[in-house]
Motif scaffolding. Structure first.
Motif, mmCIF file in Angstrom:
data_model
loop_
_atom_site.group_PDB
_atom_site.id
_atom_site.type_symbol
_atom_site.label_atom_id
_atom_site.label_comp_id
_atom_site.label_asym_id
_atom_site.label_seq_id
_atom_site.Cartn_x
_atom_site.Cartn_y
_atom_site.Cartn_z
ATOM 1 N N MET A 85 8.960 9.645 -2.059
ATOM 2 C CA MET A 85 8.881 9.031 -0.732
ATOM 3 C C MET A 85 7.416 9.004 -0.321
ATOM 4 O O MET A 85 6.802 10.058 -0.137
ATOM 5 C CB MET A 85 9.696 9.814 0.300
ATOM 6 N N PRO A 86 6.816 7.818 -0.191
ATOM 7 C CA PRO A 86 5.383 7.738 0.120
ATOM 8 C C PRO A 86 5.083 8.005 1.592
ATOM 9 O O PRO A 86 5.925 7.791 2.459
ATOM 10 C CB PRO A 86 5.035 6.295 -0.248
ATOM 11 N N LEU A 87 3.877 8.465 1.838
ATOM 12 C CA LEU A 87 3.415 8.718 3.204
ATOM 13 C C LEU A 87 2.522 7.553 3.637
ATOM 14 O O LEU A 87 1.301 7.665 3.707
ATOM 15 C CB LEU A 87 2.659 10.046 3.272
ATOM 16 N N HIS A 88 3.143 6.410 3.878
ATOM 17 C CA HIS A 88 2.404 5.238 4.362
ATOM 18 C C HIS A 88 3.353 4.409 5.210
ATOM 19 O O HIS A 88 4.440 4.046 4.754
ATOM 20 C CB HIS A 88 1.864 4.397 3.205
ATOM 21 N N PRO B 166 0.845 -1.197 0.000
ATOM 22 C CA PRO B 166 0.000 0.000 0.000
ATOM 23 C C PRO B 166 0.877 1.243 0.000
ATOM 24 O O PRO B 166 1.984 1.235 0.530
ATOM 25 C CB PRO B 166 -0.770 -0.125 1.320
ATOM 26 N N THR B 167 0.405 2.305 -0.632
ATOM 27 C CA THR B 167 1.046 3.611 -0.483
ATOM 28 C C THR B 167 -0.044 4.622 -0.166
ATOM 29 O O THR B 167 -1.228 4.267 -0.075
ATOM 30 C CB THR B 167 1.810 4.050 -1.757
ATOM 31 N N ASP B 168 0.342 5.867 -0.008
ATOM 32 C CA ASP B 168 -0.632 6.906 0.315
ATOM 33 C C ASP B 168 -1.467 7.308 -0.894
ATOM 34 O O ASP B 168 -2.481 7.980 -0.750
ATOM 35 C CB ASP B 168 0.071 8.144 0.878
ATOM 36 N N THR B 169 -1.032 6.918 -2.091
ATOM 37 C CA THR B 169 -1.801 7.243 -3.286
ATOM 38 C C THR B 169 -2.578 6.012 -3.750
ATOM 39 O O THR B 169 -3.775 5.907 -3.543
ATOM 40 C CB THR B 169 -0.868 7.773 -4.399
ATOM 41 N N LEU B 170 -1.897 5.054 -4.355
ATOM 42 C CA LEU B 170 -2.512 3.810 -4.818
ATOM 43 C C LEU B 170 -1.611 2.644 -4.441
ATOM 44 O O LEU B 170 -0.501 2.844 -3.957
ATOM 45 C CB LEU B 170 -2.701 3.857 -6.339
ATOM 46 N N TYR B 171 -2.079 1.430 -4.649
ATOM 47 C CA TYR B 171 -1.220 0.269 -4.398
ATOM 48 C C TYR B 171 -0.130 0.208 -5.468
ATOM 49 O O TYR B 171 -0.344 0.573 -6.623
ATOM 50 C CB TYR B 171 -2.036 -1.027 -4.404
#
Length: 223
Positions: A123-126, A33-38
């Motif tokens: 850099m993702p926010l998850h 998972p990421t903060d936008t999409l998988y």
């Protein structure tokens, strides 16, 4: 045979993280998972794994794979030069939904596709994604769908499209925003927004002290 781990359960998340780290280090594919999409990802420095990722997505080398990182500092070792604009955008929007296209460091021994010396970084926010990235290092990560398919906002959507081509699926629940990242190209004379997504054009313009019109791609002249 792929395995799914429910990251809402602490014990299962820990087991899933161990499995995902082992898979990535072994050249196999992981959905996270990421903060936008998988996203579907692998070790960015494993060229065979990157080739497997492109094959799983039915995607050619003409669409190089972006790279996700687990900390701000990682960018310094991956790019030829961190420009003031890049630094401002990283400090303002990372972790988060902003991707930067920059010139990669010439010494990097990776093959992400036909990228012509550039790389797209984010850099993702998850928390699940960041934990995995900090364990594995930079990962080549693309949206978890086959080329031309619907981007996956849930793990089920990703698994329906990618099936057993992926070794480990980390289920972090539905994507919070289900909007693709905004892409800013910093390889030219002036920054350009290639795609507006999770971060608005106005927000990028404010940080760079530019107008939204200055950031837009030039439109072809009408005949």
């Amino acid at each position: 045979m792929s395995v799914v781990y429910d990251c809402s359960d602490p014990q299962e998340r820990a087991a899933g993280m161990r499995a995902a780290v082992g898979a990535a280090r072994g050249g196999r594919l992981v959905v996270m998972p990421t903060d936008t999409l998988y996203g579907i990802g692998c070790d960015a420095f494993d060229s065979e794994a990157v080739a497997s990722l492109l094959e799983a997505k039915h995607r050619g080398r003409d669409m190089p794979v972006p790279v996700l990182v687990g900390s701000w500092q990682t960018i310094d070792g991956l790019v030829q030069r961190v420009s003031p604009e890049a630094r401002e955008l990283v400090q303002s929007f990372w972790p988060g939904g902003l991707s930067l296209v920059v010139e990669q460091a010439p010494s990097l021994a990776w093959d992400l596709g036909d990228a012509d010396g550039t790389v797209m970084l984010r850099m993702p926010l998850h928390p699940v994604a960041v934990e995995l990235l900090r364990e594995v290092g930079p990962m080549a990560v693309s949206s978890a769908n086959v080329s031309g398919g619907q981007p996956s906002a849930t793990l089920a959507q990703a698994r329906d499209q990618l099936g057993d081509s992926v070794a480990v699926y980390l289920d972090g629940g539905p994507a919070d925003h289900a909007v693709a990242s905004t892409i800013v190209d910093l390889t030219g004379e002036s920054p350009l927004v290639l795609r507006e997504g999770a971060v608005s054009l106005d927000e990028v313009a404010e940080v760079l002290d530019m107008t939204p019109d200055e950031l837009r791609l030039p439109q072809p002249e009408s005949e």
